[in-house]
Design a protein around this motif. Sequence first.
Motif, PDB file in Angstrom:
ATOM      1  N   ALA A  91       0.918  -1.304  -0.170  1.00  0.00           N
ATOM      2  CA  ALA A  91      -0.122   0.651  -0.408  1.00  0.00           C
ATOM      3  C   ALA A  91       0.639   1.098  -0.123  1.00  0.00           C
ATOM      4  O   ALA A  91       0.531   2.119  -0.598  1.00  0.00           O
ATOM      5  N   CYS A  92       2.166   0.633   1.037  1.00  0.00           N
ATOM      6  CA  CYS A  92       2.427   2.356   0.661  1.00  0.00           C
ATOM      7  C   CYS A  92       3.474   2.937  -0.685  1.00  0.00           C
ATOM      8  O   CYS A  92       3.639   3.610  -1.295  1.00  0.00           O
ATOM      9  N   VAL A  93       3.873   1.404  -1.959  1.00  0.00           N
ATOM     10  CA  VAL A  93       4.061   1.975  -2.525  1.00  0.00           C
ATOM     11  C   VAL A  93       3.419   2.325  -3.320  1.00  0.00           C
ATOM     12  O   VAL A  93       3.820   2.825  -4.548  1.00  0.00           O
ATOM     13  N   GLU A  94       2.486   1.640  -3.457  1.00  0.00           N
ATOM     14  CA  GLU A  94       1.042   2.117  -4.292  1.00  0.00           C
ATOM     15  C   GLU A  94       0.307   3.533  -3.864  1.00  0.00           C
ATOM     16  O   GLU A  94      -0.589   4.176  -4.466  1.00  0.00           O
ATOM     17  N   ASP A  95       0.995   4.141  -2.386  1.00  0.00           N
ATOM     18  CA  ASP A  95       0.582   5.222  -2.278  1.00  0.00           C
ATOM     19  C   ASP A  95      -1.235   5.397  -1.962  1.00  0.00           C
ATOM     20  O   ASP A  95      -1.812   6.341  -2.213  1.00  0.00           O
ATOM     21  N   ASP A  96      -1.467   4.081  -1.160  1.00  0.00           N
ATOM     22  CA  ASP A  96      -2.963   4.282  -0.592  1.00  0.00           C
ATOM     23  C   ASP A  96      -3.092   3.372   0.366  1.00  0.00           C
ATOM     24  O   ASP A  96      -3.436   3.633   1.513  1.00  0.00           O
ATOM     25  N   GLN A  97      -3.351   5.295   1.115  1.00  0.00           N
ATOM     26  CA  GLN A  97      -3.429   5.688   2.668  1.00  0.00           C
ATOM     27  C   GLN A  97      -4.805   4.866   2.826  1.00  0.00           C
ATOM     28  O   GLN A  97      -4.514   4.341   4.241  1.00  0.00           O
ATOM     29  N   ASP A  98      -5.617   4.839   2.562  1.00  0.00           N
ATOM     30  CA  ASP A  98      -6.958   4.198   2.682  1.00  0.00           C
ATOM     31  C   ASP A  98      -6.342   2.444   3.192  1.00  0.00           C
ATOM     32  O   ASP A  98      -6.370   1.852   4.393  1.00  0.00           O
ATOM     33  N   ARG A  99      -5.596   1.594   2.178  1.00  0.00           N
ATOM     34  CA  ARG A  99      -4.873   0.104   2.491  1.00  0.00           C
ATOM     35  C   ARG A  99      -4.054   1.134   3.678  1.00  0.00           C
ATOM     36  O   ARG A  99      -3.636  -0.147   4.598  1.00  0.00           O
ATOM     37  N   ILE A 100      -3.057   1.968   3.600  1.00  0.00           N
ATOM     38  CA  ILE A 100      -2.299   1.729   4.565  1.00  0.00           C
ATOM     39  C   ILE A 100      -2.815   1.579   6.001  1.00  0.00           C
ATOM     40  O   ILE A 100      -1.800   1.645   6.914  1.00  0.00           O
ATOM     41  N   ASP A 101      -3.776   3.002   6.146  1.00  0.00           N
ATOM     42  CA  ASP A 101      -4.343   2.676   7.399  1.00  0.00           C
ATOM     43  C   ASP A 101      -5.142   1.723   7.755  1.00  0.00           C
ATOM     44  O   ASP A 101      -4.925   0.956   8.966  1.00  0.00           O
ATOM     45  N   GLU A 102      -5.682   0.732   6.845  1.00  0.00           N
ATOM     46  CA  GLU A 102      -6.309  -0.320   7.642  1.00  0.00           C
ATOM     47  C   GLU A 102      -4.930  -1.656   6.997  1.00  0.00           C
ATOM     48  O   GLU A 102      -5.379  -2.319   8.394  1.00  0.00           O
ATOM     49  N   ALA A 103      -3.938  -1.760   6.808  1.00  0.00           N
ATOM     50  CA  ALA A 103      -3.148  -2.523   7.470  1.00  0.00           C
ATOM     51  C   ALA A 103      -2.364  -2.424   8.892  1.00  0.00           C
ATOM     52  O   ALA A 103      -1.828  -3.289   9.440  1.00  0.00           O
ATOM     53  N   ALA A 104      -2.404  -0.963   8.415  1.00  0.00           N
ATOM     54  CA  ALA A 104      -1.781  -0.801  10.332  1.00  0.00           C
ATOM     55  C   ALA A 104      -2.290  -1.217  11.076  1.00  0.00           C
ATOM     56  O   ALA A 104      -1.940  -1.073  12.443  1.00  0.00           O
ATOM     57  N   GLY A 105      -4.291  -0.829  11.150  1.00  0.00           N
ATOM     58  CA  GLY A 105      -4.843  -0.876  11.988  1.00  0.00           C
ATOM     59  C   GLY A 105      -4.839  -2.916  12.602  1.00  0.00           C
ATOM     60  O   GLY A 105      -5.852  -3.017  13.743  1.00  0.00           O
ATOM     61  N   ARG A 106      -4.162  -3.384  11.952  1.00  0.00           N
ATOM     62  CA  ARG A 106      -4.228  -5.000  11.725  1.00  0.00           C
ATOM     63  C   ARG A 106      -3.731  -5.840  13.130  1.00  0.00           C
ATOM     64  O   ARG A 106      -4.036  -6.276  13.808  1.00  0.00           O
ATOM     65  N   VAL A 107      -2.224  -5.121  13.454  1.00  0.00           N
ATOM     66  CA  VAL A 107      -1.267  -5.402  14.460  1.00  0.00           C
ATOM     67  C   VAL A 107      -0.987  -4.167  15.022  1.00  0.00           C
ATOM     68  O   VAL A 107      -0.945  -2.857  14.484  1.00  0.00           O
ATOM     69  N   SER A 108      -0.258  -4.724  16.231  1.00  0.00           N
ATOM     70  CA  SER A 108       0.726  -3.176  17.477  1.00  0.00           C
ATOM     71  C   SER A 108       1.381  -2.457  16.363  1.00  0.00           C
ATOM     72  O   SER A 108       1.851  -3.216  15.369  1.00  0.00           O
ATOM     73  N   PRO A 109       1.479  -1.885  16.157  1.00  0.00           N
ATOM     74  CA  PRO A 109       3.051  -0.991  15.441  1.00  0.00           C
ATOM     75  C   PRO A 109       4.610  -1.941  16.097  1.00  0.00           C
ATOM     76  O   PRO A 109       5.181  -1.941  14.808  1.00  0.00           O
ATOM     77  N   GLU A 110       4.189  -2.319  16.914  1.00  0.00           N
ATOM     78  CA  GLU A 110       5.560  -3.178  16.788  1.00  0.00           C
ATOM     79  C   GLU A 110       6.009  -4.396  16.744  1.00  0.00           C
ATOM     80  O   GLU A 110       6.461  -4.886  16.051  1.00  0.00           O
ATOM     81  N   ALA A 111       4.515  -4.784  16.174  1.00  0.00           N
ATOM     82  CA  ALA A 111       4.685  -6.103  14.950  1.00  0.00           C
ATOM     83  C   ALA A 111       4.536  -5.477  13.760  1.00  0.00           C
ATOM     84  O   ALA A 111       5.703  -6.338  13.163  1.00  0.00           O
ATOM     85  N   LEU A 112       4.165  -4.681  13.487  1.00  0.00           N
ATOM     86  CA  LEU A 112       4.506  -3.755  12.125  1.00  0.00           C
ATOM     87  C   LEU A 112       5.588  -4.156  11.700  1.00  0.00           C
ATOM     88  O   LEU A 112       5.965  -3.737  10.469  1.00  0.00           O
ATOM     89  N   SER A 113       5.943  -3.342  12.785  1.00  0.00           N
ATOM     90  CA  SER A 113       7.590  -3.520  12.783  1.00  0.00           C
ATOM     91  C   SER A 113       9.137  -4.374  12.528  1.00  0.00           C
ATOM     92  O   SER A 113       9.606  -4.102  11.521  1.00  0.00           O
ATOM     93  N   PHE A 114       8.149  -4.925  13.181  1.00  0.00           N
ATOM     94  CA  PHE A 114       9.285  -6.508  13.005  1.00  0.00           C
ATOM     95  C   PHE A 114       8.718  -6.590  12.198  1.00  0.00           C
ATOM     96  O   PHE A 114       9.777  -7.423  11.008  1.00  0.00           O
ATOM     97  N   GLY A 115       7.752  -6.658  11.461  1.00  0.00           N
ATOM     98  CA  GLY A 115       6.776  -7.794   9.351  1.00  0.00           C
ATOM     99  C   GLY A 115       7.864  -6.993   8.580  1.00  0.00           C
ATOM    100  O   GLY A 115       8.124  -7.202   7.704  1.00  0.00           O
ATOM    101  N   VAL A 116       7.535  -5.318   8.853  1.00  0.00           N
ATOM    102  CA  VAL A 116       8.020  -4.755   7.700  1.00  0.00           C
ATOM    103  C   VAL A 116      10.081  -4.695   7.988  1.00  0.00           C
ATOM    104  O   VAL A 116      10.250  -5.064   6.492  1.00  0.00           O
ATOM    105  N   ASN A 117      10.169  -4.845   8.690  1.00  0.00           N
ATOM    106  CA  ASN A 117      11.704  -5.664   8.868  1.00  0.00           C
ATOM    107  C   ASN A 117      11.732  -6.784   8.018  1.00  0.00           C
ATOM    108  O   ASN A 117      13.068  -6.891   7.627  1.00  0.00           O
ATOM    109  N   GLU A 118      11.733  -7.847   8.520  1.00  0.00           N
ATOM    110  CA  GLU A 118      11.895  -8.903   8.117  1.00  0.00           C
ATOM    111  C   GLU A 118      11.287  -9.216   6.311  1.00  0.00           C
ATOM    112  O   GLU A 118      12.002  -9.141   5.854  1.00  0.00           O
TER     113      GLU A 118
END
Length: 102
Positions: free
Chosen positions: A45-72
Motif C-alpha cells: 500500500a505504501c508503494v502504491e501510495d494508497d492511504q486507505d489500505r495503509i491505514d487498514e493494514a496498520a490497524g491489523r496488528v500492533s505498531p511493534e509487530a508491524l515494524s518487525f514484519g516490515v523489517n523481516e
Amino acid sequence: MFRRILEAWDRSRTARRTEGSKDGTAGGGPRSHNLFEAAAAYVSACVEDDQDRIDEAAGRVSPEALSFGVNELACRAVIALARERREPPRDVARALLGLPAP
C-alpha cells in the motif's frame, strides 16, 4: 515510513480504547491477524501510495509487530534480490537506498 507507523500506533491505541470486545479477545475478534500479512499489505500500500489500505493494514496488528514484519520483509527482499543478482546483500541494500558502494 516510520512517521506512518507512529501515526498508525496512535490510531490503533485510540481504536483499542474505543472498541469493546464481545468475546474478551484483543482486537474485537477471535482470530488475530498475521503480522506478515499485515506487513505485506502495508508495504504494498505504501508503494502504491494508497492511504486507505495503509491505514487498514496498520490497524491489523500492533505498531511493534508491524515494524518487525516490515523489517523481516525488507531482509527477505534484499536476500532474494542479492541471490538473483549474485551480489552481496550489503551491496544490494546500499544500491536500493541509492548509497555508493563501500
